[in-house]
Design a protein around this motif. Structure first.
Motif, PDB file in Angstrom:
ATOM      1  N   PRO A 117      30.204  42.400  34.447  1.00  0.00           N
ATOM      2  CA  PRO A 117      31.215  42.619  35.478  1.00  0.00           C
ATOM      3  C   PRO A 117      30.718  43.494  36.624  1.00  0.00           C
ATOM      4  CG  PRO A 117      31.585  44.134  33.676  1.00  0.00           C
ATOM      5  CD  PRO A 117      30.380  43.302  33.303  1.00  0.00           C
ATOM      6  N   SER A 118      31.349  43.336  37.767  1.00  0.00           N
ATOM      7  CA  SER A 118      31.170  44.267  38.875  1.00  0.00           C
ATOM      8  C   SER A 118      32.500  44.342  39.624  1.00  0.00           C
ATOM      9  CB  SER A 118      30.038  43.841  39.805  1.00  0.00           C
ATOM     10  OG  SER A 118      30.365  42.657  40.474  1.00  0.00           O
ATOM     11  N   VAL A 119      32.725  45.471  40.250  1.00  0.00           N
ATOM     12  CA  VAL A 119      33.986  45.713  40.963  1.00  0.00           C
ATOM     13  C   VAL A 119      33.673  46.035  42.413  1.00  0.00           C
ATOM     14  CG1 VAL A 119      36.022  47.203  41.106  1.00  0.00           C
ATOM     15  CG2 VAL A 119      35.124  46.550  38.872  1.00  0.00           C
ATOM     16  N   SER A 120      34.470  45.481  43.296  1.00  0.00           N
ATOM     17  CA  SER A 120      34.314  45.749  44.721  1.00  0.00           C
ATOM     18  C   SER A 120      35.678  46.072  45.315  1.00  0.00           C
ATOM     19  CB  SER A 120      33.714  44.530  45.412  1.00  0.00           C
ATOM     20  OG  SER A 120      33.554  44.777  46.776  1.00  0.00           O
ATOM     21  N   PRO A 121      35.852  47.158  46.017  1.00  0.00           N
ATOM     22  CA  PRO A 121      34.846  48.152  46.382  1.00  0.00           C
ATOM     23  C   PRO A 121      34.409  48.951  45.163  1.00  0.00           C
ATOM     24  CG  PRO A 121      37.008  48.932  47.033  1.00  0.00           C
ATOM     25  CD  PRO A 121      37.190  47.537  46.508  1.00  0.00           C
ATOM     26  N   GLY A 122      33.172  49.391  45.189  1.00  0.00           N
ATOM     27  CA  GLY A 122      32.578  50.092  44.065  1.00  0.00           C
ATOM     28  C   GLY A 122      33.316  51.347  43.652  1.00  0.00           C
ATOM     29  N   THR A 123      33.998  51.994  44.590  1.00  0.00           N
ATOM     30  CA  THR A 123      34.723  53.222  44.246  1.00  0.00           C
ATOM     31  C   THR A 123      35.879  52.939  43.285  1.00  0.00           C
ATOM     32  OG1 THR A 123      36.016  52.959  46.271  1.00  0.00           O
ATOM     33  CG2 THR A 123      34.152  54.478  46.352  1.00  0.00           C
ATOM     34  N   ALA A 124      36.348  51.699  43.228  1.00  0.00           N
ATOM     35  CA  ALA A 124      37.445  51.340  42.324  1.00  0.00           C
ATOM     36  C   ALA A 124      36.962  51.139  40.892  1.00  0.00           C
ATOM     37  CB  ALA A 124      38.146  50.080  42.821  1.00  0.00           C
ATOM     38  N   ALA A 125      35.658  50.984  40.693  1.00  0.00           N
ATOM     39  CA  ALA A 125      35.119  50.656  39.367  1.00  0.00           C
ATOM     40  C   ALA A 125      35.494  51.679  38.304  1.00  0.00           C
ATOM     41  CB  ALA A 125      33.601  50.491  39.433  1.00  0.00           C
ATOM     42  N   ILE A 126      35.481  52.955  38.636  1.00  0.00           N
ATOM     43  CA  ILE A 126      35.773  53.967  37.618  1.00  0.00           C
ATOM     44  C   ILE A 126      37.255  54.014  37.252  1.00  0.00           C
ATOM     45  CG2 ILE A 126      33.779  55.389  38.185  1.00  0.00           C
ATOM     46  CD1 ILE A 126      35.661  57.279  39.691  1.00  0.00           C
ATOM     47  N   TYR A 127      38.096  53.360  38.027  1.00  0.00           N
ATOM     48  CA  TYR A 127      39.531  53.341  37.754  1.00  0.00           C
ATOM     49  C   TYR A 127      39.964  52.069  37.037  1.00  0.00           C
ATOM     50  CZ  TYR A 127      39.258  57.148  41.060  1.00  0.00           C
ATOM     51  OH  TYR A 127      38.911  58.314  41.689  1.00  0.00           O
ATOM     52  N   MET A 128      39.034  51.138  36.842  1.00  0.00           N
ATOM     53  CA  MET A 128      39.293  49.882  36.138  1.00  0.00           C
ATOM     54  C   MET A 128      38.919  50.100  34.679  1.00  0.00           C
ATOM     55  SD  MET A 128      40.084  46.717  36.190  1.00  0.00           S
ATOM     56  CE  MET A 128      39.771  45.175  35.378  1.00  0.00           C
ATOM     57  N   ASN A 129      39.909  50.245  33.812  1.00  0.00           N
ATOM     58  CA  ASN A 129      39.671  50.570  32.409  1.00  0.00           C
ATOM     59  C   ASN A 129      39.978  49.361  31.533  1.00  0.00           C
ATOM     60  OD1 ASN A 129      39.124  53.542  32.597  1.00  0.00           O
ATOM     61  ND2 ASN A 129      41.109  53.438  33.612  1.00  0.00           N
ATOM     62  N   LYS A 130      38.954  48.837  30.878  1.00  0.00           N
ATOM     63  CA  LYS A 130      39.122  47.682  29.995  1.00  0.00           C
ATOM     64  C   LYS A 130      39.274  48.180  28.561  1.00  0.00           C
ATOM     65  CE  LYS A 130      35.273  45.909  31.405  1.00  0.00           C
ATOM     66  NZ  LYS A 130      34.584  46.536  32.467  1.00  0.00           N
ATOM     67  N   THR A 131      40.365  47.788  27.897  1.00  0.00           N
ATOM     68  CA  THR A 131      40.571  48.168  26.499  1.00  0.00           C
ATOM     69  C   THR A 131      40.069  47.077  25.568  1.00  0.00           C
ATOM     70  OG1 THR A 131      42.811  47.265  26.494  1.00  0.00           O
ATOM     71  CG2 THR A 131      42.570  49.599  27.054  1.00  0.00           C
ATOM     72  N   GLU A 132      39.981  45.863  26.068  1.00  0.00           N
ATOM     73  CA  GLU A 132      39.456  44.728  25.310  1.00  0.00           C
ATOM     74  C   GLU A 132      38.800  43.798  26.322  1.00  0.00           C
ATOM     75  OE1 GLU A 132      41.172  40.884  22.828  1.00  0.00           O
ATOM     76  OE2 GLU A 132      42.494  42.573  23.183  1.00  0.00           O
ATOM     77  N   CYS A 133      37.580  43.363  26.030  1.00  0.00           N
ATOM     78  CA  CYS A 133      36.907  42.489  26.989  1.00  0.00           C
ATOM     79  C   CYS A 133      35.819  41.673  26.313  1.00  0.00           C
ATOM     80  CB  CYS A 133      36.305  43.292  28.141  1.00  0.00           C
ATOM     81  SG  CYS A 133      35.616  42.257  29.450  1.00  0.00           S
ATOM     82  N   PHE A 134      35.766  40.412  26.667  1.00  0.00           N
ATOM     83  CA  PHE A 134      34.705  39.524  26.192  1.00  0.00           C
ATOM     84  C   PHE A 134      33.345  39.987  26.692  1.00  0.00           C
ATOM     85  CE2 PHE A 134      36.457  37.987  30.123  1.00  0.00           C
ATOM     86  CZ  PHE A 134      35.347  37.695  30.893  1.00  0.00           C
ATOM     87  N   CYS A 135      33.329  40.805  27.724  1.00  0.00           N
ATOM     88  CA  CYS A 135      32.061  41.289  28.295  1.00  0.00           C
ATOM     89  C   CYS A 135      31.412  42.374  27.454  1.00  0.00           C
ATOM     90  CB  CYS A 135      32.277  41.792  29.721  1.00  0.00           C
ATOM     91  SG  CYS A 135      33.378  43.216  29.848  1.00  0.00           S
ATOM     92  N   PHE A 136      32.133  42.910  26.461  1.00  0.00           N
ATOM     93  CA  PHE A 136      31.564  43.948  25.614  1.00  0.00           C
ATOM     94  C   PHE A 136      30.512  43.389  24.651  1.00  0.00           C
ATOM     95  CE2 PHE A 136      35.796  46.459  25.877  1.00  0.00           C
ATOM     96  CZ  PHE A 136      35.442  46.977  27.102  1.00  0.00           C
ATOM     97  N   GLU A 137      30.614  42.096  24.334  1.00  0.00           N
ATOM     98  CA  GLU A 137      29.705  41.489  23.370  1.00  0.00           C
ATOM     99  C   GLU A 137      29.224  40.137  23.873  1.00  0.00           C
ATOM    100  OE1 GLU A 137      31.682  41.167  19.624  1.00  0.00           O
ATOM    101  OE2 GLU A 137      32.079  43.315  19.491  1.00  0.00           O
ATOM    102  N   GLN A 138      28.120  39.688  23.304  1.00  0.00           N
ATOM    103  CA  GLN A 138      27.625  38.357  23.632  1.00  0.00           C
ATOM    104  C   GLN A 138      28.542  37.319  22.973  1.00  0.00           C
ATOM    105  OE1 GLN A 138      23.554  38.471  22.280  1.00  0.00           O
ATOM    106  NE2 GLN A 138      22.898  39.638  24.070  1.00  0.00           N
ATOM    107  N   GLN A 139      28.701  36.200  23.660  1.00  0.00           N
ATOM    108  CA  GLN A 139      29.569  35.126  23.182  1.00  0.00           C
ATOM    109  C   GLN A 139      28.716  33.914  22.825  1.00  0.00           C
ATOM    110  OE1 GLN A 139      32.884  35.833  22.943  1.00  0.00           O
ATOM    111  NE2 GLN A 139      32.369  37.846  23.767  1.00  0.00           N
ATOM    112  N   THR A 140      28.881  33.380  21.614  1.00  0.00           N
ATOM    113  CA  THR A 140      28.159  32.192  21.192  1.00  0.00           C
ATOM    114  C   THR A 140      29.131  31.028  21.139  1.00  0.00           C
ATOM    115  OG1 THR A 140      26.652  33.534  19.868  1.00  0.00           O
ATOM    116  CG2 THR A 140      26.706  31.167  19.402  1.00  0.00           C
TER     117      THR A 140
END
Length: 187
Positions: A117-140
């Protein structure tokens, strides 16, 4: 000019050229940290954390709306169909939200994918909190398999008031080869 003077000039030139090569090599190594510092200073290339946030009941700021866009793409050569089922949501800061992403492996073989993932504008990235995300692990995904992958998040109420809109982009990469190497090393 004598041959000894020519030899001295040639030696000086070789030393200068070697110094340039060493300097360029060192500069190449310094580029990555310099890039990170520059991006942090300018607030661009918003990197999100790959650690799940813990959602504790916080006060939802119902006086504000924040629009979040979701963009998906696959790295070139990645034979997966990948799209956000909801391309845009309006949320209150502090409110827990769920969006799903559709993925289909169009290849004739199983493939391991990793979303970055990436967030734009970058300053918003620290305020985007994911509690569950497919991006945390590799998907087969097996050949022809399709799934819905959830992403649960909340926008921190401390998001600066001037940020009312941001974009979250997921890029999906084929990491099958590196996943196989890791599996071989474990086994």
């Amino acid at each position: 000019m004598s041959s000894q003077q020519n030899q001295t000039k040639n030696n000086k030139m070789v030393i200068k050229l070697l110094a340039i090569v060493v300097g360029m090599f060192g500069f190449g190594f310094a580029l990555v940290p310099l890039y990170d510092v520059l991006c942090d200073a300018l607030g661009i290339n918003g990197k999100t954390s790959d650690i799940a946030a813990v959602y504790e009941s916080i006060e939802v700021d119902e006086s504000r709306w924040v629009t979040v866009d979701f963009i998906t793409r696959t790295n070139s050569g990645m034979p997966w169909e990948f799209k956000a089922q909801t391309q845009q949501v309006k949320v209150h800061p502090g409110q827990l939200n769920l969006v799903n992403f559709y993925v289909k492996n169009s290849a004739a073989t199983a493939i391991v994918g990793q979303a970055v993932p990436s967030v734009s504008p970058g300053t918003a990235a620290i305020y985007m909190n994911k509690t569950e995300c497919f991006c945390f692990e590799q998907q087969t995904l097996k050949a022809g398999e399709e799934v819905l992958m959830p992403m649960q998040f909340y926008v921190d109420p401390q998001l600066p008031k001037d940020i009312t809109y941001f974009t979250v982009q997921y890029t999906l990469y084929n990491v099958t080869a590196s996943a196989e190497v890791v599996a071989l090393n474990r086994g």
